[in-house]
Scaffold this active site. Structure first.
Site, PDB file in Angstrom:
ATOM      1  N   ASP A  28       0.788  -1.239   0.000  1.00 47.49           N
ATOM      2  CA  ASP A  28       0.000   0.000   0.000  1.00 47.49           C
ATOM      3  C   ASP A  28       0.818   1.286   0.000  1.00 47.49           C
ATOM      4  O   ASP A  28       0.245   2.380  -0.076  1.00 47.49           O
ATOM      5  CB  ASP A  28      -0.953  -0.008   1.207  1.00 47.49           C
ATOM      6  CG  ASP A  28      -2.026  -1.067   1.044  1.00 47.49           C
ATOM      7  OD1 ASP A  28      -2.582  -1.168  -0.057  1.00 47.49           O
ATOM      8  OD2 ASP A  28      -2.291  -1.801   2.010  1.00 47.49           O
ATOM      9  N   ASP A  48      -6.433  -4.026  -6.400  1.00 44.63           N
ATOM     10  CA  ASP A  48      -6.088  -2.712  -5.852  1.00 44.63           C
ATOM     11  C   ASP A  48      -4.632  -2.345  -6.142  1.00 44.63           C
ATOM     12  O   ASP A  48      -4.261  -1.177  -6.207  1.00 44.63           O
ATOM     13  CB  ASP A  48      -6.291  -2.669  -4.328  1.00 44.63           C
ATOM     14  CG  ASP A  48      -7.456  -3.493  -3.835  1.00 44.63           C
ATOM     15  OD1 ASP A  48      -7.820  -4.473  -4.504  1.00 44.63           O
ATOM     16  OD2 ASP A  48      -7.989  -3.174  -2.772  1.00 44.63           O
TER      17      ASP A  48
END
Ligand code: GLY
Length: 395
Positions: A112, A174
């Protein structure tokens, strides 16, 4: 010849129709002015070492530590708001909330860092051109590159494996969003190796994540010895074979962004196919249910975050595609989504919603967390979508 009365009424109708609907430029002024006030309120309630996460049903602000995947979105929203308004108080908050992420390189268990650093330090450097923000962009991209496996030709998303799951090299859709950090660092530091990793990951994802109709699975697990895809799942959605709305949003955004960053035609074509799929399936007001295939539709929850991410992607795609019809439909959809999100059904009134802009997002229904709440990434992509639509109109 039409009677004068009919002509006058027709003219009045045209005037009243055109004056009733705000232009996108007016809407943008209104939303960014609201953002200035809301974000000061949100920042006031935020401990110095924490990031906003969501507002619970009792209107309490729930915060996260800096390692949480969303810690870059609030600084990102502050930078976008400063860029539009020039508000110095917002600038100070943007700097403060960006600097909170300065120890992020120590966090090594997920992918992330792309979301986190590109939306904070990335904007800080893009907007101010102050060199002090730049090294973190390279350091974070290099950190992300350590998660690359030349056998699977992907970046690994998560180190953690929840109970009952048999993952060895999980890659979630993602992850496409984190590639922009790598292409950004590649441009700023002439590091083509980082761009090559981003391209390899996007190519592998294109081969393995999609169904025939261009919807995407959430997660593909790879065999890190053979490199083959071994599991296809939708961990955060309704079912493995369902179309989880935010996953679909990440794909259209991810491939449109990669088409812009690399000029590779296959990525643009993929984004166009995804757009056609979404245009076919989105509800009348443009905001998806949290999963397109949930068995509770039409009674189920919408996900404002997925609507906002899609709006930003549709706006960008409308400028990139050479298909004039798709460009028009994409731009109309982006505008529809932004206008729906800017309506009282989704947009907070000043001084409410804990300082967030949008209501009604869905984080993780199978995990039982962040359900029908305001979320930082909904606000971030909503502001980005409005900025992109506004700049389309000025070209
Ligand atoms: N990246 C996690 C999510 O979209 O919920």
């Amino acid at each position: 010849m039409k009677p004068l009365f009919t002509t006058v009424i027709a003219a009045m109708t045209i005037v009243s129709c055109t004056t009733q609907e705000e232009s996108i430029a007016q809407l943008s002024d209104k939303i960014f002015s609201l953002a200035e006030k809301q974000f000061i309120l949100l920042a006031d309630n935020l401990p110095d070492d924490r990031a906003p996460k969501y507002l619970d049903q009792k209107d309490s602000l729930i915060t996260s530590d800096i390692n949480w995947w969303c810690s870059g979105f609030f600084p990102g929203s502050l930078w976008l708001t400063y860029e539009k308004t020039g508000n110095e108080e917002i600038l100070e908050l943007a700097k403060k909330n960006t600097l909170k992420l300065s120890n992020l390189l120590d966090h090594k268990t997920d992918h992330d860092i792309g979301f986190q650093i590109n939306n904070s330090y990335g904007h800080a450097y893009r907007i101010t051109r102050d060199e002090k923000w730049k090294p973190m962009i390279l350091a974070a991209a290099e950190r992300l590159a350590t998660r690359y496996n030349p056998v699977t030709k992907t970046l690994k998303s998560w180190d953690f494996v929840p109970e009952g799951r048999d993952w060895t090299w999980p890659v979630i859709i993602d992850n496409m969003m984190n590639l922009e950090l790598m292409t950004n660092a590649a441009k700023l530091y002439h590091r083509n190796d980082l761009k090559e990793i981003a391209i390899a990951h996007a190519n592998t994802t294109l081969q393995n994540h999609f169904r025939k109709d261009y919807s995407t699975y959430h997660l593909v697990d790879y065999d890190s010895i053979s490199g083959n895809a071994r599991l296809h799942q939708t961990f955060q959605g309704f079912a493995d074979e369902s179309a989880w709305a935010r996953g679909q949003a990440w794909t259209i955004y991810g491939y449109t962004m990669m088409a812009r960053e690399t000029g590779i035609e296959t990525y643009l074509q993929q984004a166009e196919h995804i757009a056609e799929y979404l245009l076919e399936r989105l509800p009348e007001d443009g905001i998806p249910f949290w999963d397109f295939d949930s068995d509770k539709i039409p009674e189920d929850l919408r996900d404002a975050s997925a609507g906002a991410i899609m709006a930003s992607a549709f706006a960008e795609l409308s400028a990139l595609t050479k298909d004039k019809n798709l460009a028009l439909k994409s731009r109309e959809m982006a505008e529809k989504q932004v206008r729906t999100l800017a309506s009282p059904a989704y947009l907070a009134e000043e001084g409410t919603n804990g300082g967030f802009l949008l209501k009604h997002s869905v984080g993780n229904i199978p995990g039982g967390t962040e359900i029908d709440v305001p979320l930082t990434y909904a606000d971030y992509y909503f502001l980005e979508a409005i900025s992109r639509l506004t700049s389309l109109l000025s070209h």
